[in-house]
Motif scaffolding. Structure first.
Motif, PDB file in Angstrom:
ATOM      1  N   ASP A 188       0.814  -1.219   0.000  1.00 16.53           N
ATOM      2  CA  ASP A 188       0.000   0.000   0.000  1.00 16.53           C
ATOM      3  C   ASP A 188       0.847   1.269   0.000  1.00 16.53           C
ATOM      4  O   ASP A 188       0.375   2.336  -0.413  1.00 16.53           O
ATOM      5  CB  ASP A 188      -0.906   0.019   1.231  1.00 16.53           C
ATOM      6  N   ALA A 189       2.089   1.155   0.502  1.00 17.21           N
ATOM      7  CA  ALA A 189       2.958   2.328   0.624  1.00 17.21           C
ATOM      8  C   ALA A 189       4.409   1.921   0.435  1.00 17.21           C
ATOM      9  O   ALA A 189       4.780   0.757   0.638  1.00 17.21           O
ATOM     10  CB  ALA A 189       2.767   2.988   1.988  1.00 17.21           C
ATOM     11  N   TRP A 190       5.198   2.897   0.055  1.00 23.35           N
ATOM     12  CA  TRP A 190       6.630   2.670  -0.189  1.00 23.35           C
ATOM     13  C   TRP A 190       7.399   3.888   0.303  1.00 23.35           C
ATOM     14  O   TRP A 190       7.100   5.014  -0.087  1.00 23.35           O
ATOM     15  CB  TRP A 190       6.858   2.460  -1.691  1.00 23.35           C
ATOM     16  N   PHE A 191       8.361   3.654   1.200  1.00 24.74           N
ATOM     17  CA  PHE A 191       9.192   4.729   1.738  1.00 24.74           C
ATOM     18  C   PHE A 191      10.599   4.584   1.162  1.00 24.74           C
ATOM     19  O   PHE A 191      11.263   3.565   1.368  1.00 24.74           O
ATOM     20  CB  PHE A 191       9.228   4.683   3.269  1.00 24.74           C
ATOM     21  N   HIS A 192      11.026   5.626   0.443  1.00 23.93           N
ATOM     22  CA  HIS A 192      12.341   5.548  -0.195  1.00 23.93           C
ATOM     23  C   HIS A 192      12.876   6.971  -0.414  1.00 23.93           C
ATOM     24  O   HIS A 192      12.154   7.947  -0.260  1.00 23.93           O
ATOM     25  CB  HIS A 192      12.244   4.803  -1.524  1.00 23.93           C
ATOM     26  N   TRP A 193      14.149   7.033  -0.763  1.00 20.40           N
ATOM     27  CA  TRP A 193      14.819   8.326  -0.912  1.00 20.40           C
ATOM     28  C   TRP A 193      14.926   8.707  -2.388  1.00 20.40           C
ATOM     29  O   TRP A 193      14.541   7.965  -3.286  1.00 20.40           O
ATOM     30  CB  TRP A 193      16.192   8.281  -0.251  1.00 20.40           C
ATOM     31  N   GLN A 194      15.482   9.900  -2.583  1.00 19.94           N
ATOM     32  CA  GLN A 194      15.607  10.450  -3.930  1.00 19.94           C
ATOM     33  C   GLN A 194      16.902   9.960  -4.604  1.00 19.94           C
ATOM     34  O   GLN A 194      17.874   9.680  -3.911  1.00 19.94           O
ATOM     35  CB  GLN A 194      15.612  11.983  -3.869  1.00 19.94           C
ATOM     36  N   PRO A 195      16.884   9.853  -5.927  1.00 23.14           N
ATOM     37  CA  PRO A 195      15.848  10.283  -6.870  1.00 23.14           C
ATOM     38  C   PRO A 195      14.780   9.234  -7.154  1.00 23.14           C
ATOM     39  O   PRO A 195      13.816   9.509  -7.851  1.00 23.14           O
ATOM     40  CB  PRO A 195      16.646  10.578  -8.139  1.00 23.14           C
ATOM     41  N   ALA A 196      14.980   8.010  -6.628  1.00 24.92           N
ATOM     42  CA  ALA A 196      14.074   6.910  -6.989  1.00 24.92           C
ATOM     43  C   ALA A 196      12.623   7.218  -6.649  1.00 24.92           C
ATOM     44  O   ALA A 196      11.711   6.879  -7.412  1.00 24.92           O
ATOM     45  CB  ALA A 196      14.516   5.627  -6.299  1.00 24.92           C
ATOM     46  N   ALA A 197      12.402   7.872  -5.491  1.00 25.26           N
ATOM     47  CA  ALA A 197      11.022   8.133  -5.075  1.00 25.26           C
ATOM     48  C   ALA A 197      10.317   9.077  -6.045  1.00 25.26           C
ATOM     49  O   ALA A 197       9.167   8.840  -6.442  1.00 25.26           O
ATOM     50  CB  ALA A 197      11.001   8.712  -3.663  1.00 25.26           C
ATOM     51  N   THR A 198      10.986  10.160  -6.429  1.00 24.87           N
ATOM     52  CA  THR A 198      10.364  11.113  -7.350  1.00 24.87           C
ATOM     53  C   THR A 198      10.182  10.519  -8.747  1.00 24.87           C
ATOM     54  O   THR A 198       9.170  10.751  -9.408  1.00 24.87           O
ATOM     55  CB  THR A 198      11.203  12.405  -7.417  1.00 24.87           C
ATOM     56  N   ILE A 199      11.140   9.733  -9.190  1.00 23.08           N
ATOM     57  CA  ILE A 199      10.998   9.058 -10.478  1.00 23.08           C
ATOM     58  C   ILE A 199       9.828   8.083 -10.433  1.00 23.08           C
ATOM     59  O   ILE A 199       9.027   7.991 -11.367  1.00 23.08           O
ATOM     60  CB  ILE A 199      12.305   8.346 -10.866  1.00 23.08           C
ATOM     61  N   GLY A 200       9.702   7.366  -9.317  1.00 23.07           N
ATOM     62  CA  GLY A 200       8.576   6.453  -9.148  1.00 23.07           C
ATOM     63  C   GLY A 200       7.243   7.166  -9.162  1.00 23.07           C
ATOM     64  O   GLY A 200       6.266   6.705  -9.775  1.00 23.07           O
ATOM     65  N   LEU A 201       7.185   8.313  -8.495  1.00 22.57           N
ATOM     66  CA  LEU A 201       5.959   9.118  -8.496  1.00 22.57           C
ATOM     67  C   LEU A 201       5.582   9.544  -9.906  1.00 22.57           C
ATOM     68  O   LEU A 201       4.409   9.505 -10.287  1.00 22.57           O
ATOM     69  CB  LEU A 201       6.158  10.356  -7.621  1.00 22.57           C
ATOM     70  N   ALA A 202       6.562   9.936 -10.687  1.00 22.48           N
ATOM     71  CA  ALA A 202       6.294  10.381 -12.054  1.00 22.48           C
ATOM     72  C   ALA A 202       5.805   9.236 -12.925  1.00 22.48           C
ATOM     73  O   ALA A 202       4.895   9.399 -13.749  1.00 22.48           O
ATOM     74  CB  ALA A 202       7.548  11.001 -12.654  1.00 22.48           C
ATOM     75  N   ARG A 203       6.378   8.068 -12.739  1.00 19.07           N
ATOM     76  CA  ARG A 203       5.996   6.921 -13.558  1.00 19.07           C
ATOM     77  C   ARG A 203       4.606   6.395 -13.202  1.00 19.07           C
ATOM     78  O   ARG A 203       3.910   5.830 -14.049  1.00 19.07           O
ATOM     79  CB  ARG A 203       7.023   5.800 -13.398  1.00 19.07           C
ATOM     80  N   LEU A 204       4.209   6.569 -11.948  1.00 18.48           N
ATOM     81  CA  LEU A 204       2.918   6.055 -11.496  1.00 18.48           C
ATOM     82  C   LEU A 204       1.964   7.194 -11.158  1.00 18.48           C
ATOM     83  O   LEU A 204       1.120   7.062 -10.270  1.00 18.48           O
ATOM     84  CB  LEU A 204       3.109   5.164 -10.260  1.00 18.48           C
ATOM     85  N   ALA A 205       2.073   8.285 -11.872  1.00 13.54           N
ATOM     86  CA  ALA A 205       1.369   9.520 -11.522  1.00 13.54           C
ATOM     87  C   ALA A 205      -0.123   9.331 -11.292  1.00 13.54           C
ATOM     88  O   ALA A 205      -0.708   9.955 -10.397  1.00 13.54           O
ATOM     89  CB  ALA A 205       1.596  10.567 -12.603  1.00 13.54           C
TER      90      ALA A 205
END
Length: 346
Positions: A188-205
């Motif tokens: 349900d949730a994923w806690f991670h650091w940058q840049p992977a988190a922001t890239i993930g957000l963009a891919r799963l917008a």
């Protein structure tokens, strides 16, 4: 506990202080070599910018040594074993890596430290989950990578809301596997650091939301292998100064830096990754963004790292309590602190 020759440290400090004063000793024509760990693919990040002589900054001349770049590390924690074996001389290291190194007696010298950006870790949740705050994570599957900055942020995020970690269904996964699990609805949730988190957000917008109140509490360090520092203390200090200078140039020109990294093969120009990196550099959210505030490893860094160590011991990540102030603030490192302070102020 590490055993260091105090006489070597005093001599090292004197040499470094002389370097950081008004008269800088001439560099030998036959420069020594320093092996620097590359975390990631080496096509992005400060070292990639340094290798490209960002905006005309001659990194090799600045450090007075020939850098040998050692790639192949997924995070700073594995670098510690390379330091133990003598394969790495200098590296970026998270608090987690430093804590583990101190725990098992890996011979590191804390050269400098800085607080990570307060928003370098993201909590990414599936929209359909209805998760809006820490309390909503009770009973939910939450992906994190055990013993990392992301793990520590998750623990503190829950703690601040009065939620015990045992109340969530924690799933320890690598960054790539955590993203995959989130994208497939397995967590349900994923806690991670940058840049992977922001890239993930963009891919799963269209599938995810970002939690807005997940602070980062961690510190980062630059550390040297003890043997290397004893032989070349002035280079270790110059490296700290050079790291700060490279990061200043990155922060001043996010678009130009992204262009350098794209040309280096880090990603395609105009891609999701390129846009994410430019956003993160502009917002100063990647781990090294705050390296412009680099300073000697001091009481504040030691105490903050102790909070992480205590939390990880409480949650079974570390097998025993580790005394970080006792190590970082040991008087044998006073000459190192003095040399770094003088060099950074010069």
């Amino acid at each position: 506990m590490l055993t260091l020759n105090r006489r070597s440290f005093i001599a090292a400090g004197a040499s470094s202080l002389a370097m950081s004063g008004l008269s800088i000793p001439a560099l030998a024509q036959d420069k020594p070599e320093v092996t620097i760990a590359i975390i990631g693919d080496g096509r992005t990040g400060p070292w990639a910018a340094a290798r490209a002589d960002i905006t005309g900054y001659d990194f090799e001349k600045a450090i007075g040594a020939r850098p040998r770049w050692q790639p192949g590390f997924t995070a700073s924690l594995p670098v510690m074993e390379a330091i133990r074996s003598g394969d790495v001389d200098f590296t970026f290291a998270t608090s987690t890596a430093v804590v583990n190194a101190v725990d098992v007696g890996i011979p590191i010298v804390p050269i400098a430290a800085f607080p990570l950006p307060v928003n370098t870790v993201d909590g990414v949740v599936r929209k359909e989950s209805g998760i809006r705050q820490a309390a909503d994570l009770r009973g939910r599957k939450v992906a994190y990578q055990r013993g990392t900055t992301g793990h520590f942020s998750l623990l503190k995020y829950l703690e601040a809301a009065g939620v015990d970690f045992s109340e969530v269904q924690g799933v320890s996964l690598t960054g790539a596997d955590g993203f995959t699990a989130l994208s497939q609805g397995e967590v349900d949730a994923w806690f991670h650091w940058q840049p992977a988190a922001t890239i993930g957000l963009a891919r799963l917008a269209d599938q995810v939301n970002r939690l807005d109140d997940v602070p980062t509490y961690d510190y980062a360090f630059y550390v040297a292998r003890e043997g290397f520092h004893q032989e070349h203390p002035e280079i270790a200090v110059r490296l700290a100064v050079a790291v700060r200078e490279v990061q200043r140039r990155i922060n001043a020109d996010p678009a130009g830096t992204v262009a350098i990294w794209a040309a280096n093969g880090g990603f395609e120009a105009g891609s999701i990754e390129a846009k994410a990196f430019e956003q993160l550099l502009t917002e100063k959210r990647v781990s090294e963004s705050t390296a412009v505030d680099l300073r000697p490893a001091d009481r504040q860094a030691a105490d903050a790292t102790q909070v992480l160590a205590t939390s990880f011991y409480k949650h079974g990540v570390l097998p025993r309590e580790v005394n970080l102030p006792g190590f970082i603030l040991d008087p044998r490192f006073d000459p190192v602190r003095e040399a770094v302070a003088g060099a950074l102020a010069a």
